[in-house]
Every structure is written in structure tokens, then in C-alpha cells.
Scaffold this motif. Structure first.
Motif, PDB file in Angstrom:
ATOM      1  N   LEU A  41       1.004  -1.067   0.055  1.00 24.87           N
ATOM      2  CA  LEU A  41       0.070   0.662  -0.268  1.00 24.87           C
ATOM      3  C   LEU A  41       0.871   0.907   0.399  1.00 24.87           C
ATOM      4  O   LEU A  41       0.528   1.927  -0.776  1.00 24.87           O
ATOM      5  N   LEU A  42       2.237   1.732   0.399  1.00 18.86           N
ATOM      6  CA  LEU A  42       2.686   2.429  -0.055  1.00 18.86           C
ATOM      7  C   LEU A  42       3.948   2.907  -0.681  1.00 18.86           C
ATOM      8  O   LEU A  42       3.333   3.434  -1.366  1.00 18.86           O
ATOM      9  N   ILE A  43       4.198   1.711  -1.218  1.00 18.16           N
ATOM     10  CA  ILE A  43       4.243   1.651  -2.605  1.00 18.16           C
ATOM     11  C   ILE A  43       3.217   2.291  -3.504  1.00 18.16           C
ATOM     12  O   ILE A  43       3.236   3.245  -4.592  1.00 18.16           O
ATOM     13  N   VAL A  44       2.563   1.546  -3.697  1.00 19.75           N
ATOM     14  CA  VAL A  44       1.089   1.993  -4.117  1.00 19.75           C
ATOM     15  C   VAL A  44       0.859   4.040  -4.063  1.00 19.75           C
ATOM     16  O   VAL A  44       0.503   4.525  -4.921  1.00 19.75           O
ATOM     17  N   THR A  45       0.997   3.577  -3.003  1.00 17.40           N
ATOM     18  CA  THR A  45       0.167   5.547  -2.654  1.00 17.40           C
ATOM     19  C   THR A  45       1.815   6.325  -3.093  1.00 17.40           C
ATOM     20  O   THR A  45       1.585   7.502  -3.494  1.00 17.40           O
ATOM     21  N   VAL A  46       3.296   5.809  -2.580  1.00 15.60           N
ATOM     22  CA  VAL A  46       3.902   7.144  -3.341  1.00 15.60           C
ATOM     23  C   VAL A  46       4.013   6.822  -4.996  1.00 15.60           C
ATOM     24  O   VAL A  46       3.780   8.168  -4.782  1.00 15.60           O
ATOM     25  N   ILE A  47       3.642   5.792  -5.765  1.00 13.44           N
ATOM     26  CA  ILE A  47       3.706   6.182  -7.151  1.00 13.44           C
ATOM     27  C   ILE A  47       2.772   6.956  -7.461  1.00 13.44           C
ATOM     28  O   ILE A  47       2.887   7.868  -9.064  1.00 13.44           O
ATOM     29  N   ILE A  48       1.389   6.981  -6.673  1.00 12.91           N
ATOM     30  CA  ILE A  48      -0.118   7.684  -6.770  1.00 12.91           C
ATOM     31  C   ILE A  48       1.105   9.624  -7.179  1.00 12.91           C
ATOM     32  O   ILE A  48       0.220  10.033  -7.763  1.00 12.91           O
ATOM     33  N   VAL A  49       1.367   9.577  -5.847  1.00 12.75           N
ATOM     34  CA  VAL A  49       1.124  10.452  -5.582  1.00 12.75           C
ATOM     35  C   VAL A  49       2.813  11.632  -5.936  1.00 12.75           C
ATOM     36  O   VAL A  49       2.163  12.706  -6.171  1.00 12.75           O
ATOM     37  N   ASP A  50       3.751  10.693  -6.487  1.00 12.52           N
ATOM     38  CA  ASP A  50       5.036  11.514  -6.781  1.00 12.52           C
ATOM     39  C   ASP A  50       5.072  11.413  -8.491  1.00 12.52           C
ATOM     40  O   ASP A  50       4.711  10.503  -9.365  1.00 12.52           O
ATOM     41  N   GLN A  51       4.488  12.571  -8.716  1.00 15.28           N
ATOM     42  CA  GLN A  51       4.672  12.767 -10.449  1.00 15.28           C
ATOM     43  C   GLN A  51       6.038  12.223 -10.868  1.00 15.28           C
ATOM     44  O   GLN A  51       5.706  11.666 -12.185  1.00 15.28           O
ATOM     45  N   ARG A  52       6.849  12.057 -10.416  1.00 20.86           N
ATOM     46  CA  ARG A  52       8.495  11.361 -11.202  1.00 20.86           C
ATOM     47  C   ARG A  52       7.851  10.578 -11.065  1.00 20.86           C
ATOM     48  O   ARG A  52       8.597   9.765 -12.390  1.00 20.86           O
ATOM     49  N   LEU A  53       7.472   9.631 -10.614  1.00 20.18           N
ATOM     50  CA  LEU A  53       7.144   7.641 -11.109  1.00 20.18           C
ATOM     51  C   LEU A  53       6.286   7.637 -11.424  1.00 20.18           C
ATOM     52  O   LEU A  53       5.692   6.060 -11.611  1.00 20.18           O
ATOM     53  N   HIS A  54       5.245   9.036 -12.518  1.00 20.94           N
ATOM     54  CA  HIS A  54       4.420   8.244 -13.594  1.00 20.94           C
ATOM     55  C   HIS A  54       5.106   7.883 -14.799  1.00 20.94           C
ATOM     56  O   HIS A  54       4.860   8.610 -15.720  1.00 20.94           O
ATOM     57  N   THR A  55       5.661   6.999 -14.714  1.00 19.74           N
ATOM     58  CA  THR A  55       6.164   6.341 -15.734  1.00 19.74           C
ATOM     59  C   THR A  55       6.157   4.671 -16.208  1.00 19.74           C
ATOM     60  O   THR A  55       5.324   4.484 -15.257  1.00 19.74           O
ATOM     61  N   PRO A  56       6.218   4.388 -17.575  1.00 19.44           N
ATOM     62  CA  PRO A  56       5.727   3.339 -17.497  1.00 19.44           C
ATOM     63  C   PRO A  56       5.568   1.733 -16.239  1.00 19.44           C
ATOM     64  O   PRO A  56       5.357   0.867 -15.913  1.00 19.44           O
ATOM     65  N   MET A  57       7.043   1.847 -16.197  1.00 13.90           N
ATOM     66  CA  MET A  57       7.396   0.734 -14.766  1.00 13.90           C
ATOM     67  C   MET A  57       6.768   0.978 -13.751  1.00 13.90           C
ATOM     68  O   MET A  57       6.675  -0.651 -13.290  1.00 13.90           O
ATOM     69  N   TYR A  58       6.998   1.966 -13.386  1.00 14.74           N
ATOM     70  CA  TYR A  58       6.405   2.534 -12.174  1.00 14.74           C
ATOM     71  C   TYR A  58       4.857   2.145 -12.113  1.00 14.74           C
ATOM     72  O   TYR A  58       4.039   1.746 -11.057  1.00 14.74           O
ATOM     73  N   PHE A  59       3.947   1.991 -13.441  1.00 17.41           N
ATOM     74  CA  PHE A  59       2.487   1.946 -13.262  1.00 17.41           C
ATOM     75  C   PHE A  59       3.154   0.405 -12.421  1.00 17.41           C
ATOM     76  O   PHE A  59       1.712  -0.237 -12.512  1.00 17.41           O
ATOM     77  N   PHE A  60       3.617  -0.885 -13.951  1.00 18.84           N
ATOM     78  CA  PHE A  60       3.242  -2.287 -14.026  1.00 18.84           C
ATOM     79  C   PHE A  60       3.532  -2.379 -12.330  1.00 18.84           C
ATOM     80  O   PHE A  60       3.641  -3.387 -11.493  1.00 18.84           O
ATOM     81  N   ILE A  61       4.718  -1.394 -12.194  1.00 16.39           N
ATOM     82  CA  ILE A  61       5.170  -1.814  -9.947  1.00 16.39           C
ATOM     83  C   ILE A  61       3.616  -1.297  -9.471  1.00 16.39           C
ATOM     84  O   ILE A  61       3.440  -1.916  -8.344  1.00 16.39           O
ATOM     85  N   LEU A  62       3.061  -0.782  -9.389  1.00 19.10           N
ATOM     86  CA  LEU A  62       1.840  -0.102  -9.121  1.00 19.10           C
ATOM     87  C   LEU A  62       0.656  -1.613  -9.125  1.00 19.10           C
ATOM     88  O   LEU A  62       0.178  -1.835  -7.973  1.00 19.10           O
ATOM     89  N   ASN A  63       0.595  -1.824 -10.647  1.00 16.07           N
ATOM     90  CA  ASN A  63      -0.143  -2.716 -10.847  1.00 16.07           C
ATOM     91  C   ASN A  63       0.453  -4.197  -9.701  1.00 16.07           C
ATOM     92  O   ASN A  63      -0.664  -5.319  -9.416  1.00 16.07           O
ATOM     93  N   LEU A  64       1.060  -4.355  -9.860  1.00 14.86           N
ATOM     94  CA  LEU A  64       2.098  -5.715  -9.297  1.00 14.86           C
ATOM     95  C   LEU A  64       1.799  -5.774  -7.986  1.00 14.86           C
ATOM     96  O   LEU A  64       1.539  -6.601  -7.043  1.00 14.86           O
ATOM     97  N   SER A  65       1.741  -4.736  -6.766  1.00 15.43           N
ATOM     98  CA  SER A  65       1.753  -4.353  -6.019  1.00 15.43           C
ATOM     99  C   SER A  65       0.057  -4.824  -5.526  1.00 15.43           C
ATOM    100  O   SER A  65      -0.375  -4.529  -4.075  1.00 15.43           O
ATOM    101  N   VAL A  66      -0.548  -3.920  -6.140  1.00 19.66           N
ATOM    102  CA  VAL A  66      -2.344  -3.963  -6.007  1.00 19.66           C
ATOM    103  C   VAL A  66      -2.472  -5.446  -5.948  1.00 19.66           C
ATOM    104  O   VAL A  66      -2.801  -6.274  -5.220  1.00 19.66           O
ATOM    105  N   LEU A  67      -1.685  -6.218  -6.994  1.00 16.20           N
ATOM    106  CA  LEU A  67      -2.136  -7.963  -7.130  1.00 16.20           C
ATOM    107  C   LEU A  67      -1.474  -9.098  -5.989  1.00 16.20           C
ATOM    108  O   LEU A  67      -1.966  -9.453  -5.386  1.00 16.20           O
ATOM    109  N   ASP A  68      -0.508  -8.289  -5.482  1.00 17.82           N
ATOM    110  CA  ASP A  68       0.337  -8.838  -4.583  1.00 17.82           C
ATOM    111  C   ASP A  68      -0.946  -9.013  -3.103  1.00 17.82           C
ATOM    112  O   ASP A  68      -0.282  -9.569  -2.632  1.00 17.82           O
TER     113      ASP A  68
END
Length: 326
Positions: A41-68
């Protein structure tokens, strides 16, 4: 079978019948579960909040965290009920739902890890075309394709499993419903099921593993041509977390599906299933937060911002309280 009784519900199995051990197992599972939810949940929150992480790599990491979070939530809460309350009963529908969701999450995660390998390949080997190839629309389409493929795969194998007749013992020798344990309880011919599971798992898992391996062979051959060590470190820093997660997930899954289960001890089967269903979701946020510099920086930034906001709220509340008193 004239003297058989049709099974309408199943009984799951705990690690021990001793109360003290059951409490210990509940605490361990609950701690791992809460840590997994918190980390992802921390990873999901950080990726959503931080504009620098709005890239394809972190989009997939976000989906991986939700799936986990979904993956571990399918098995652990029910396991804690079994350990603590000794409530082992699970209905036929509940067992089917658990198998469907476990297979769905496992298959989707494997496909998502394969897509992430493709993302790293394009980013490192074709950097000039990265933003043309990995567009937001393409990223969403690949994610949806992995989920839909997982739905089809889980639906087929769940349907094939519960198309069988269960008229032997209803005791599932596992702390959650899984297909190998249920096949042992069936009084139908399970050869077709075993062949379909083996063939489909070999095609899907073997294909994904081959694609990931091929991608990283090209990635490493490209990285070694970089002129400076700083470029080497930057490239490897984005690849190593993904490689570690692939190794953990595939090795734990292979330990479950490739081992001989007919004569293996019950506790051994259950312990291996823990490494398959609980350990990967728990380790994923740990690996990414320890190995990914941008995520670590973003986490500290979000934490500092949260503490600052919390401090301001306390100060304002304190001033308001004393103003009312005066």
C-alpha cells in the motif's frame, strides 16, 4: 460407487492441533499479512502521489503491488481463522472461489512480470523509441491482457477441477484450497486434468521464463557496452529488483508444481505452499524499497510531508483548545 458419500464441503488443515502452536502460527501469518499490505500500500501511495514516478515501469510496479495485496488476501485471512478458531470448514463454492482467485493472481503476476521484462528491454536496448513503443495506452492494454488471460486460465482449470466428482474424504491436506490437493480427493479419472495442468503450466510458465531470459540476455549484452560504470549501475538498479522477484516467484512456483506430491509429507507440502502463496507478495515491496533508489526517496518524501501535516494539525488543534479555554 454404491457406498460413497458426495462431498458438499471441505475441511482445511492447520499446521498443528496444539493450541500454543496454533496461536503462534496465527501471529506469524497475521504479521506477514499486515506487513505485506502495509508495504504494498505504501508503494501504491508513493507512485500515485509522486509525479516523477508516473512512468511505465512504475505503472507496472503499482499493478504488481495491487495484485500482491489481492494474492495474499485470498489465503492468509482464512488460514488465520483455521489456526486460531479451528474453524476448518469451507464450502464447495468457497473452495472453488479460492482456487480461482489463487490461480488468477499467480497467472496474472507471472504475465505481468514478463511484461515488465519487456519494458526494461525497450528502455535499455531501444531508448530512443521507448516513449513511442511504451505509450500509456499500450501499458494499459498489456495489463488488461494479462488480467484477461489469467481469468481464462483460472476459469478453465477451476471448471475442470470441479467438474470431477468428490466422494472420498473431504479433508484437504492444505491450509487453503488448491488443485493438487483436491485431485487427491476425487473419485473420477483425473488423468486428463493432470495432463492439461502440466501442459498448460509448461506452455505458460515456460514461455514467460524463456521470454524473460531472452530479454535479459539482450539487456546485459547492451549494458556491458555502456562506456561508464555510472551507466552500468543505473541500468542494473532498475533490473535487479525485477530479476530477484522473478527468481523468487518462479522458484517457489516450480517447487510446488514440479515436486512429487504422492509420497511427500503433509507438513512439507504445506511449508512449500507458504513459499508459493505468501512469501512472494511479502518480499516484493521489500525488494523494491531496498533496491530502488527513487522509491526510497519518494517514501521518505511522503513520510516527511505526512509528519509535517500531522504536526501542523496538532499545533492548530492545541491553539484552538487554548483559545477556547481563554
Amino acid at each position: 460407487m454404491p457406498n460413497s458419500t458426495t462431498v458438499t464441503e471441505f475441511l482445511l488443515t492447520g499446521f498443528s492441533d496444539v493450541w500454543e502452536f496454533r496461536v503462534l502460527h496465527t501471529m506469524l501469518f497475521l504479521l506477514v499479512y499486515l506487513a505485506t499490505l502495509t508495504g504494498n500500500l505504501l508503494i501504491v501511495t508513493v507512485i500515485i502521489v509522486d509525479q516523477r514516478l508516473h512512468t511505465p515501469m512504475y505503472f507496472f510496479i503499482l499493478n504488481l503491488s495491487v495484485l500482491d495485496m489481492c494474492y495474499i488476501s485470498v489465503t492468509v485471512p482464512k488460514a488465520c481463522v483455521i489456526f486460531l478458531l479451528n474453524n476448518r470448514v469451507i464450502s464447495m463454492v468457497g473452495c472453488a472461489a479460492q482456487i480461482f482467485l489463487v490461480v488468477l493472481c499467480a497467472c496474472t503476476e507471472l504475465l505481468l512480470l514478463t511484461i515488465m521484462a519487456r519494458d526494461r528491454y525497450v528502455a535499455i536496448c531501444q531508448p530512443l523509441h521507448y516513449h513511442v513503443i511504451m505509450t500509456p495506452r499500450v501499458c494499459v492494454q498489456m495489463t488488461l491482457a494479462s488480467v484477461l488471460s489469467g481469468l481464462v486460465y483460472a476459469g478453465v482449470h477451476t471448471g475442470n477441477t470441479f467438474h470431477l466428482s468428490f466422494c472420498h474424504s473431504n479433508v484437504v491436506h492444505q491450509f487453503f484450497c488448491d488443485i493438487p490437493s483436491l485431485l487427491k480427493l476425487s473419485c473420477s479419472n483425473i488423468l486428463t486434468n493432470q495432463i492439461s495442468i502440466f501442459v498448460s503450466a509448461t506452455i505458460v510458465a515456460g514461455g514467460c521464463f524463456s521470454f524473460i531470459t531472452k530479454s535479459y540476455i539482450h539487456i546485459f549484452s547492451t549494458v556491458l557496452k555502456f562506456p561508464t560504470r555510472a551507466e552500468h549501475r543505473k541500468a542494473f538498479s532498475t533490473c535487479i529488483p525485477h530479476i530477484l522477484i522473478v527468481i523468487v516467484f518462479i522458484s517457489s512456483g516450480a517447487a510446488v508444481n514440479l515436486k512429487p506430491t504422492s509420497n511427500s509429507p503433509l507438513i512439507q507440502d504445506m511449508v512449500i505452499s507458504v513459499f508459493y502463496s505468501v512469501v512472494p507478495p511479502f518480499l516484493n515491496p521489500v525488494i523494491y524499497t531496498l533496491r530502488n533508489k527513487q522509491i526510497k526517496e519518494s517514501i521518505w518524501k511522503v513520510m516527511r510531508r505526512t509528519l509535517t501535516s500531522f504536526r501542523k494539525v496538532i499545533i492548530i488543534s492545541t491553539h484552538s483548545y487554548f483559545d477556547c479555554k481563554s
